[in-house]
Design an enzyme around this catalytic site. Structure first.
Site, PDB file in Angstrom:
ATOM      1  N   ASP A  82       1.299-157.267 -44.718  1.00 14.74           N
ATOM      2  CA  ASP A  82       0.794-157.987 -45.880  1.00 14.74           C
ATOM      3  C   ASP A  82       0.005-159.193 -45.376  1.00 14.74           C
ATOM      4  O   ASP A  82       0.465-159.899 -44.480  1.00 14.74           O
ATOM      5  CB  ASP A  82       1.973-158.463 -46.737  1.00 14.74           C
ATOM      6  CG  ASP A  82       1.742-158.231 -48.212  1.00 14.74           C
ATOM      7  OD1 ASP A  82       0.763-158.788 -48.732  1.00 14.74           O
ATOM      8  OD2 ASP A  82       2.543-157.509 -48.838  1.00 14.74           O
TER       9      ASP A  82
ATOM     10  N   ASP B 212      -3.118-159.585 -50.230  1.00 17.20           N
ATOM     11  CA  ASP B 212      -2.540-160.169 -51.435  1.00 17.20           C
ATOM     12  C   ASP B 212      -3.589-160.941 -52.240  1.00 17.20           C
ATOM     13  O   ASP B 212      -4.283-161.810 -51.679  1.00 17.20           O
ATOM     14  CB  ASP B 212      -1.420-161.128 -50.990  1.00 17.20           C
ATOM     15  CG  ASP B 212      -0.589-161.630 -52.149  1.00 17.20           C
ATOM     16  OD1 ASP B 212       0.075-160.808 -52.783  1.00 17.20           O
ATOM     17  OD2 ASP B 212      -0.617-162.843 -52.419  1.00 17.20           O
TER      18      ASP B 212
ATOM     19  N   ASP C 168       6.086-155.501 -57.389  1.00 19.27           N
ATOM     20  CA  ASP C 168       5.705-156.339 -58.538  1.00 19.27           C
ATOM     21  C   ASP C 168       5.845-155.593 -59.848  1.00 19.27           C
ATOM     22  O   ASP C 168       5.512-156.124 -60.917  1.00 19.27           O
ATOM     23  CB  ASP C 168       4.233-156.780 -58.405  1.00 19.27           C
ATOM     24  CG  ASP C 168       4.055-157.785 -57.298  1.00 19.27           C
ATOM     25  OD1 ASP C 168       5.014-158.524 -57.002  1.00 19.27           O
ATOM     26  OD2 ASP C 168       2.955-157.824 -56.715  1.00 19.27           O
TER      27      ASP C 168
END
Ligand code: NOJ
Length: 589
Positions: free
Chosen positions: A133, A235, A365
Site C-alpha cells: 500500500d 491510497d 473499506d
C-alpha cells in the site's frame, strides 16, 4: 541434445517467449494472442490480506508478518498470483496504518524489517508477488516531516504540508472524511496557522506541489522496489494535487468535494513524473484507489500511451444502494440489479480498447461482500457467496479478492458502538450524537455498511478466537467461526473455499475469461445478470441469479449441448431456468 532439435527449441523460444509461458503469443488452443497486449498483471488474481486480522503469531491479539508467513502455503493453495498487503509501515494506528510515521520502517506490532524480508522471500519462493500500500496523500502527524513542519514557519519542512496563515483569515471550507466536525482545516496555535487534513486531524495532507516532497516519495518507492516488491496499491492517489490558492469550492462541483479533490490541477503530471522517476525502471504493477474519478480521468490514468498507472478501482459499483447524502445508510429497498449491471457494463466499456479495469466487491473499506451484495442468511450465504465469486472471476478486469470472502465470511453486525474500533464509525457516531441525531438508526445502518464488518479476525478453525490468536483479539471474532472456517471448509468439497479454488483455476486455464469480449445479455432482467465472453472463436456464457427466487434468463440460447464449466449447485440442468442465487458458466458450442 541433437543440433536440429536445439535450433528448433531456440527458434520456438524466440517466437513464443520462452522465459514466461504465461506471456506466450499462443494460447492454450494454439491460437495467436499477440493482439491482446498481454501483461502478467492483467492475468493475475489479486488476493488482499488485511495484516491486522489475518494471523497473529505472538499472541498480542493483532495479526503480524510472521503470522502471514506461517500461512503462505494456504494462500498459495488458493491459486492466486498477487498479494496486496494493507499498510505495514510504522504508524500510531489512528486509522489502522493509513497514518504513517515512517515510510521505510515496519510497524512494531507487525514485526521487524527482517520479518518483512523473510515474508517477501517466502512469497517469491512460492511464485507469489507482493503489492504494498502506498499512502502518500497524507502522513501521520507523528511523522518527523510533520513534527519539523509544525515547529516553525521557516522550518525547511514547512512546505511538505499545506499551511494557511491565520492572519489571512479563516481558509475556505474543505470537507474532511474523519473529522468530528467534517472540517479539514485545523488551527495550530504553535505557528498561528491552519493545516489541511482531508482525513483525520492526525493525517495531515502532504504537499505534492513541492518538488522536494515528490522526490522524497519517489526515492521511498525505489527503496521498496530495490527490496523486490512487485507494485503498489495507491491510497486516495487522485487527491494528491491541490489548488494551493484554496478557493471556495467552485460552483460547478455542486457541493461534491470528493469529485473536486480528485480533479487537482497537476494530478496527471505528477503521476507521469512518478512513472518516469520510479515505476518505469521496474517490472511492477500499480493500481490506484480511484475515488472520485470521472470515467475520462480514469481512462487517462491507465491509458498506456500516457505512462501513468496500470489500473484503478472505481467506486461507482460499491456506492450503489445507499441513500443519497447520508452516511452509508442502506436503501431499505436494497440495490437495483439493473443499475448494478449498467455500472459494471459501463466500466467494462471504458477500458474496452485501451487501458485495463479491475473488479471487486469487497475490501477493508467495504462490508463483507456476501452481506452487502448477496444474502447471508441460512443456505443462501454459501450459494450467494459463490455466485458473487463467479461474477468476480468471469469479468474482463483484474479481480481483487478480499481475504475471508473465499470462506463466505459475513458481517458481524455489532449492536453496540463500544464494539467498533474504526475511526470512521466512531467519529460518525460522535457527530450524530453532538447533533442530537438518531443513534439507533445509525447503529442499524452500520450493521450493513461499517468497515469493521470486514476487518474481524480471519477464521482458521473452530478453536478459541477462530485460531487467529492465543491472546485477546483487537476486534471481536464473528461467532459463526465454529462452522465457517478454513479447517471445516477444507474437508467439504462443496465449500465456498473449494469453489473459489476451482473457479480461480478455471480463469487461469481460460484466457477468454481474462481478455474475451464482454457482452451483456437480457439487460432488463431484474433478477439475472447474464453475459458472454468471447475470444478467438471460444464463447463462454455466464448466468447469475442475484435473487432468492427462481428466475429465468431470457437469452434465446439452446444450452442442451453446452458444456458446463462450473456451477454453484451440485448439478446443472443445461437450461436458462435458474434456482435461487444459482451461478452457471457454460462453454457454448
Ligand atoms: C483509503 C483507505 O483504503 C482507507 O482505509 C483509509 O481510511 C483512507 N484511504 C485514508 O487513508
Amino acid at each position: 541434445m541433437h543440433k536440429t532439435v536445439f535450433v528448433i527449441l531456440i527458434l520456438t523460444c524466440l517466437f513464443a517467449g520462452c522465459n514466461n509461458s504465461n506471456q506466450s503469443a499462443m494460447n492454450e488452443n494454439n491460437t495467436d494472442t499477440s493482439a491482446l497486449n498481454r501483461k502478467w498483471w492483467k492475468e493475475a488474481i489479486v488476493y488482499q490480506i488485511y495484516p491486522r486480522s489475518f494471523k497473529d503469531n505472538d499472541g498480542d491479539g493483532v495479526g503480524d508478518l510472521k503470522g502471514i508467513l506461517s500461512k503462505l502455503d494456504y494462500v498459495k493453495s488458493l491459486g492466486i498470483d498477487v498479494i496486496w498487503l494493507n499498510p505495514i509501515y510504522s504508524s500510531p494506528n489512528g486509522d489502522n496504518g493509513y497514518d504513517i510515521s515512517d515510510y521505510q520502517n515496519i510497524m512494531q506490532q507487525f514485526g521487524t524489517m527482517a520479518d518483512f524480508d523473510a515474508l517477501l522471500k517466502g512469497m517469491h519462493d512460492r511464485g507469489l508477488k507482493l503489492v504494498m500500500d502506498l499512502v502518500v496523500n497524507h502522513s501521520s502527524d507523528q511523522h518527523e516531516w510533520f513534527k519539523q513542519s509544525r515547529s516553525s514557519r521557516d522550518n525547511p519542512y514547512r512546505n511538505y504540508y499545506h499551511w494557511w496563515p491565520a492572519e489571512k483569515g479563516q481558509p475556505a471550507h474543505r470537507y474532511s472524511f474523519f473529522d468530528v466536525n467534517g472540517e479539514a482545516w485545523k488551527y495550530d496555535s504553535l505557528t498561528n496557522a491552519y493545516y489541511l487534513h482531508y482525513f483525520g486531524d492526525f493525517q495531515p495532507d502532504l504537499n505534492w506541489e513541492n518538488p522536494k516532497l515528490r522526490e522524497e516519495i519517489f526515492n521511498m518507492m525505489k527503496f521498496w522496489f530495490a527490496k523486490g516488491v512487485d507494485g503498489f496499491r495507491m491510497d486516495v492517489i487522485p487527491f494528491i494535487s491541490k489548488d494551493t490558492t484554496f478557493p471556495p469550492l467552485p460552483a460547478e462541483y455542486n457541493g461534491d468535494f470528493i469529485k473536486y479533490y480528485a480533479h487537482g490541477p497537476h494530478l496527471h503530471e505528477y503521476l507521469q513524473q512518478m512513472n518516469k522517476e520510479a515505476l518505469s525502471k521496474y517490472d511492477v504493477m500499480t493500481v490506484a484507489e480511484g475515488i472520485g474519478l470521472s470515467t475520462d480521468d480514469a481512462h487517462a490514468i491507465v491509458d498506456e500511451d500516457r505512462h501513468e498507472l496500470n489500473m484503478l478501482y472505481h467506486f461507482e459499483g460499491v456506492s450503489l444502494g445507499y441513500l443519497p447524502n447520508q452516511f452509508k445508510v442502506p436503501d431499505p429497498k436494497g440495490y437495483d440489479l439493473l443499475e448494478f449491471k449498467n455500472i459494471y457494463s459501463k466500466w467494462d466499456s471504458v477500458f474496452e480498447n485501451k487501458g485495463w479495469g479491475t473488479i471487486y466487491l469487497g475490501n477493508h473499506d467495504q462490508p463483507r461482500m456476501v452481506t452487502r451484495w448477496g444474502n447471508d442468511s441460512g443456505e443462501f450465504r454459501g450459494l450467494s457467496s459463490k455466485m458473487l465469486t463467479t461474477f468476480l472471476m468471469t469479468m474482463r478486469a483484474t479481480p481483487y479478492y478480499y481475504n475471508g470472502d473465499e470462506l463466505g465470511m459475513n458481517n458481524i453486525k455489532f449492536d453496540k458502538i463500544d464494539d467498533y474500533r474504526d475511526v470512521e464509525s466512531l467519529n460518525m457516531y460522535k457527530q450524530i450524537k453532538d447533533k442530537g441525531g438518531d443513534l439507533q438508526a445509525f447503529l442499524n445502518a452500520q450493521k450493513i455498511s461499517a468497515r469493521d464488518n470486514s476487518r474481524t479476525p480471519f477464521q482458521w478453525n473452530n478453536s478459541s478466537n477462530a485460531g487467529f490468536t492465543t491472546g485477546k483479539p483487537w476486534l471481536k471474532v464473528n461467532p459463526n467461526y465454529k462452522t465457517v472456517n478454513v479447517a471445516a471448509e477444507e474437508k467439504d468439497s462443496n465449500s465456498c473455499l473449494n469453489y473459489f479454488r476451482k473457479i480461480v483455476k478455471l480463469r487461469k486455464d481460460n484466457l477468454v475469461l481474462v481478455y474475451g469480449k464482454y457482452t451483456l445479455l437480457d439487460k432488463e432482467n431484474p433478477q439475472v445478470y447474464a453475459y458472454t465472453r468471447e475470444l478467438n472463436g471460444k464463447k463462454i456464457l455466464v448466468l447469475l441469479n442475484f435473487s432468492s427466487k427462481p428466475a429465468t434468463a431470457n437469452i434465446n440460447i439452446d444450452l442442451t449441448s453446452s458444456n458446463l464449466l462450473i456451477g454453484n449447485y451440485a448439478s446443472a440442468n443445461n437450461t436458462t431456468a435458474l434456482r435461487p442465487y444459482e451461478a452457471v458458466v457454460y462453454e457454448l458450442k
